[in-house]
Write a protein that holds these residues in place. Structure first.
Motif, PDB file in Angstrom:
ATOM      1  N   GLU A   1       0.834  -1.207   0.000  1.00 50.56           N
ATOM      2  CA  GLU A   1       0.000   0.000   0.000  1.00 50.56           C
ATOM      3  C   GLU A   1       0.869   1.258   0.000  1.00 50.56           C
ATOM      4  N   LEU A   2       1.950   1.245   0.782  1.00 52.60           N
ATOM      5  CA  LEU A   2       2.855   2.397   0.825  1.00 52.60           C
ATOM      6  C   LEU A   2       3.465   2.667  -0.549  1.00 52.60           C
TER       7      LEU A   2
ATOM      8  N   GLU B   1       1.157  12.148 -15.107  1.00 46.96           N
ATOM      9  CA  GLU B   1       0.764  11.401 -16.297  1.00 46.96           C
ATOM     10  C   GLU B   1      -0.724  11.041 -16.313  1.00 46.96           C
ATOM     11  N   LYS B   2      -1.397  11.160 -15.175  1.00 46.44           N
ATOM     12  CA  LYS B   2      -2.789  10.717 -15.083  1.00 46.44           C
ATOM     13  C   LYS B   2      -3.759  11.816 -15.510  1.00 46.44           C
ATOM     14  N   LYS B   3      -5.018  11.403 -15.708  1.00 47.96           N
ATOM     15  CA  LYS B   3      -6.068  12.365 -15.995  1.00 47.96           C
ATOM     16  C   LYS B   3      -6.523  13.014 -14.686  1.00 47.96           C
ATOM     17  N   PRO B   4      -6.989  14.260 -14.731  1.00 50.04           N
ATOM     18  CA  PRO B   4      -7.393  14.953 -13.496  1.00 50.04           C
ATOM     19  C   PRO B   4      -8.478  14.233 -12.708  1.00 50.04           C
ATOM     20  N   ILE B   5      -9.318  13.447 -13.413  1.00 50.62           N
ATOM     21  CA  ILE B   5     -10.428  12.768 -12.727  1.00 50.62           C
ATOM     22  C   ILE B   5      -9.941  11.673 -11.782  1.00 50.62           C
ATOM     23  N   VAL B   6      -8.760  11.103 -12.049  1.00 53.09           N
ATOM     24  CA  VAL B   6      -8.255   9.972 -11.265  1.00 53.09           C
ATOM     25  C   VAL B   6      -7.708  10.479  -9.927  1.00 53.09           C
ATOM     26  N   LYS B   7      -8.310  10.002  -8.827  1.00 53.83           N
ATOM     27  CA  LYS B   7      -7.952  10.488  -7.495  1.00 53.83           C
ATOM     28  C   LYS B   7      -7.148   9.494  -6.659  1.00 53.83           C
ATOM     29  N   GLY B   8      -7.174   8.209  -7.033  1.00 55.13           N
ATOM     30  CA  GLY B   8      -6.462   7.218  -6.232  1.00 55.13           C
ATOM     31  C   GLY B   8      -6.935   5.811  -6.539  1.00 55.13           C
ATOM     32  N   PHE B   9      -6.827   4.934  -5.537  1.00 50.63           N
ATOM     33  CA  PHE B   9      -7.196   3.536  -5.683  1.00 50.63           C
ATOM     34  C   PHE B   9      -8.460   3.233  -4.883  1.00 50.63           C
ATOM     35  N   SER B  10      -9.274   2.329  -5.405  1.00 54.06           N
ATOM     36  CA  SER B  10     -10.432   1.883  -4.637  1.00 54.06           C
ATOM     37  C   SER B  10      -9.977   1.013  -3.472  1.00 54.06           C
ATOM     38  N   ASP B  11     -10.812   0.898  -2.452  1.00 55.84           N
ATOM     39  CA  ASP B  11     -10.463   0.073  -1.288  1.00 55.84           C
ATOM     40  C   ASP B  11     -10.268  -1.380  -1.692  1.00 55.84           C
ATOM     41  N   ASP B  12     -11.119  -1.853  -2.609  1.00 57.50           N
ATOM     42  CA  ASP B  12     -10.990  -3.236  -3.087  1.00 57.50           C
ATOM     43  C   ASP B  12      -9.674  -3.428  -3.827  1.00 57.50           C
ATOM     44  N   CYS B  13      -9.244  -2.418  -4.559  1.00 53.68           N
ATOM     45  CA  CYS B  13      -7.985  -2.497  -5.300  1.00 53.68           C
ATOM     46  C   CYS B  13      -6.805  -2.622  -4.341  1.00 53.68           C
ATOM     47  N   ILE B  14      -6.796  -1.789  -3.292  1.00 51.68           N
ATOM     48  CA  ILE B  14      -5.720  -1.863  -2.292  1.00 51.68           C
ATOM     49  C   ILE B  14      -5.687  -3.231  -1.642  1.00 51.68           C
ATOM     50  N   LYS B  15      -6.861  -3.771  -1.349  1.00 52.22           N
ATOM     51  CA  LYS B  15      -6.945  -5.092  -0.722  1.00 52.22           C
ATOM     52  C   LYS B  15      -6.389  -6.174  -1.631  1.00 52.22           C
ATOM     53  N   LYS B  16      -6.773  -6.139  -2.898  1.00 55.70           N
ATOM     54  CA  LYS B  16      -6.314  -7.158  -3.849  1.00 55.70           C
ATOM     55  C   LYS B  16      -4.815  -7.025  -4.138  1.00 55.70           C
ATOM     56  N   MET B  17      -4.299  -5.807  -4.120  1.00 57.77           N
ATOM     57  CA  MET B  17      -2.857  -5.627  -4.293  1.00 57.77           C
ATOM     58  C   MET B  17      -2.080  -6.314  -3.178  1.00 57.77           C
TER      59      MET B  17
ATOM     60  N   ARG C   1       9.130  -3.772  -9.762  1.00 56.82           N
ATOM     61  CA  ARG C   1       9.121  -3.308 -11.151  1.00 56.82           C
ATOM     62  C   ARG C   1       7.760  -3.566 -11.794  1.00 56.82           C
ATOM     63  N   GLU C   2       7.216  -4.756 -11.570  1.00 55.54           N
ATOM     64  CA  GLU C   2       5.903  -5.081 -12.125  1.00 55.54           C
ATOM     65  C   GLU C   2       4.838  -4.170 -11.541  1.00 55.54           C
ATOM     66  N   MET C   3       4.876  -3.981 -10.236  1.00 61.78           N
ATOM     67  CA  MET C   3       3.881  -3.148  -9.571  1.00 61.78           C
ATOM     68  C   MET C   3       3.921  -1.714 -10.103  1.00 61.78           C
ATOM     69  N   MET C   4       5.116  -1.159 -10.220  1.00 58.96           N
ATOM     70  CA  MET C   4       5.263   0.211 -10.713  1.00 58.96           C
ATOM     71  C   MET C   4       4.712   0.343 -12.124  1.00 58.96           C
ATOM     72  N   ASN C   5       5.036  -0.606 -12.999  1.00 54.72           N
ATOM     73  CA  ASN C   5       4.588  -0.530 -14.377  1.00 54.72           C
ATOM     74  C   ASN C   5       3.075  -0.675 -14.499  1.00 54.72           C
ATOM     75  N   ARG C   6       2.488  -1.566 -13.689  1.00 54.44           N
ATOM     76  CA  ARG C   6       1.025  -1.754 -13.739  1.00 54.44           C
ATOM     77  C   ARG C   6       0.305  -0.489 -13.256  1.00 54.44           C
ATOM     78  N   ILE C   7       0.811   0.097 -12.182  1.00 59.19           N
ATOM     79  CA  ILE C   7       0.190   1.310 -11.644  1.00 59.19           C
ATOM     80  C   ILE C   7       0.306   2.453 -12.646  1.00 59.19           C
ATOM     81  N   ARG C   8       1.468   2.598 -13.238  1.00 56.84           N
ATOM     82  CA  ARG C   8       1.680   3.676 -14.202  1.00 56.84           C
ATOM     83  C   ARG C   8       0.745   3.530 -15.403  1.00 56.84           C
ATOM     84  N   ARG C   9       0.615   2.278 -15.890  1.00 55.76           N
ATOM     85  CA  ARG C   9      -0.264   2.023 -17.036  1.00 55.76           C
ATOM     86  C   ARG C   9      -1.729   2.316 -16.675  1.00 55.76           C
ATOM     87  N   SER C  10      -2.151   1.875 -15.487  1.00 58.68           N
ATOM     88  CA  SER C  10      -3.541   2.074 -15.085  1.00 58.68           C
ATOM     89  C   SER C  10      -3.864   3.554 -14.896  1.00 58.68           C
TER      90      SER C  10
END
Length: 319
Positions: A173-174, A186-202, A212-221
């Motif tokens: 999570e950190l 790099e993100k759109k202004p509408i994007v504010k963060g992660f959903s609670d379910d997303c943090i849990k699944k991560m 490296r995988e985590m960083m790339n997935r987050i950047r892409r999303s």
């Protein structure tokens, strides 16, 4: 990670070689750079060499350099990676991929701190700090005759072990919030963060590619997301949420029950007794369900096996 930082500070104080062990994506090169920055060689260059990316026939000339006319095409003198790192740090990444036939030359350099360019006779003293990294078990490679034992002990004077992300409790999570802030431009202004379910699944994701995988997935999303909060599906670690109306709940249960029976029969190769046992129902109930859903038990095993991964989820829905 705090314990790792303390170890980095300790090994940086001395000039002995350091072996950094860790899975791909755990940050081995970052650790090597941190050692360099905290060492007495910090004013010199940091030269990183991917030993697995060099063609076998070119390893010696790439590491040690060559003189003009040493071979066909050598139209000028070239300084190798080792000499280029003089006064600084030489980082030998994926040292386990270095061909066995080339390991003796590297061993001599570590012992003597001198090199000879290909085609030359002059011994050149090179004062350099050596760090190495690998994702393979070098002791196993030694036992298989793929890595020199004497070279291993020359490189493995000091050792750092980088923990995979799945074992770093609380760090996911950190790191997620850190990367979100780092790439927020790099993100759109509408994007504010992660959903609670997303943090849990991560937190439950095995992350085979680690940080490296985590960083790339987050950047892409962050780039692709059009919603306020990034979901696990956006990261590629979860399935999209399907919304059902209240009057369709019975159909949801029936569909899940149908698939659970069908997939269990595929898994057990139409063994009715075993399938019933795995589904925690009686054989009579299983026969009733086969009839209810008109499942052709004789042809099930040739069905698409790609759906087998859905079994556990569907069984939970039935329950």
């Amino acid at each position: 990670m705090q314990a790792l930082f303390l170890k980095i500070k300790k090994v940086a104080r001395v000039d002995a070689p350091v072996m950094i062990n860790g899975e791909s994506g755990t940050g081995k090169e970052l650790a090597a750079k941190a050692i360099h920055d905290s060492s007495s060689f910090s004013s010199g260059p940091f030269i990183a060499v991917n030993c697995g990316a060099i063609v076998t026939d070119l390893v010696q000339s790439e590491l040690f350099g060559y003189e003009k006319g040493a071979f066909t095409g050598a139209s000028r003198q070239k300084v190798g990676y080792i000499e280029a790192a003089k006064g600084g740090t030489l980082f030998l990444d994926e040292i386990g991929d270095l061909p066995l036939c080339q390991q003796s030359n590297l061993l001599r350099f570590l012992q003597e701190k001198t090199i000879q360019r290909v085609g030359g006779t002059e011994s050149i003293h090179v004062d350099v700090r050596v760090t190495a990294a690998t994702h393979v078990d070098l002791e196993m490679a030694i036992s298989c005759g793929e890595f020199r034992e004497d070279l291993y002990y020359r490189l493995n004077v000091l050792q750092l072990n980088l923990v995979p992300l799945r074992e770093r409790e609380g760090d996911v999570e950190l790191l997620a919030h850190y990367f979100f802030q780092k790439f927020s431009h790099e993100k759109k202004p509408i994007v504010k963060g992660f959903s609670d379910d997303c943090i849990k699944k991560m937190g439950f994701c095995p992350w085979p590619g680690n940080v490296r995988e985590m960083m790339n997935r987050i950047r892409r999303s962050m780039v692709m997301c059009d919603k306020e909060f990034i979901t696990a599906f956006d990261l590629g670690i979860g399935k999209p949420l399907v919304k059902y109306e209240l009057n369709s709940l019975k159909k949801v249960k029936d569909d899940a029950e149908h698939e659970a029976v069908r997939l269990e029969l595929i898994k057990t190769k139409n063994n009715i007794s075993l399938a019933a046992k795995n589904l925690a129902i009686s054989r009579v109930t299983l026969y009733r369900l086969i009839t209810k859903y008109e499942i052709n038990a004789h042809n099930l095993y040739t069905a698409d096996m790609s759906y087998m991964s859905e079994m556990s989820e569907l069984t939970e829905l039935v329950v």
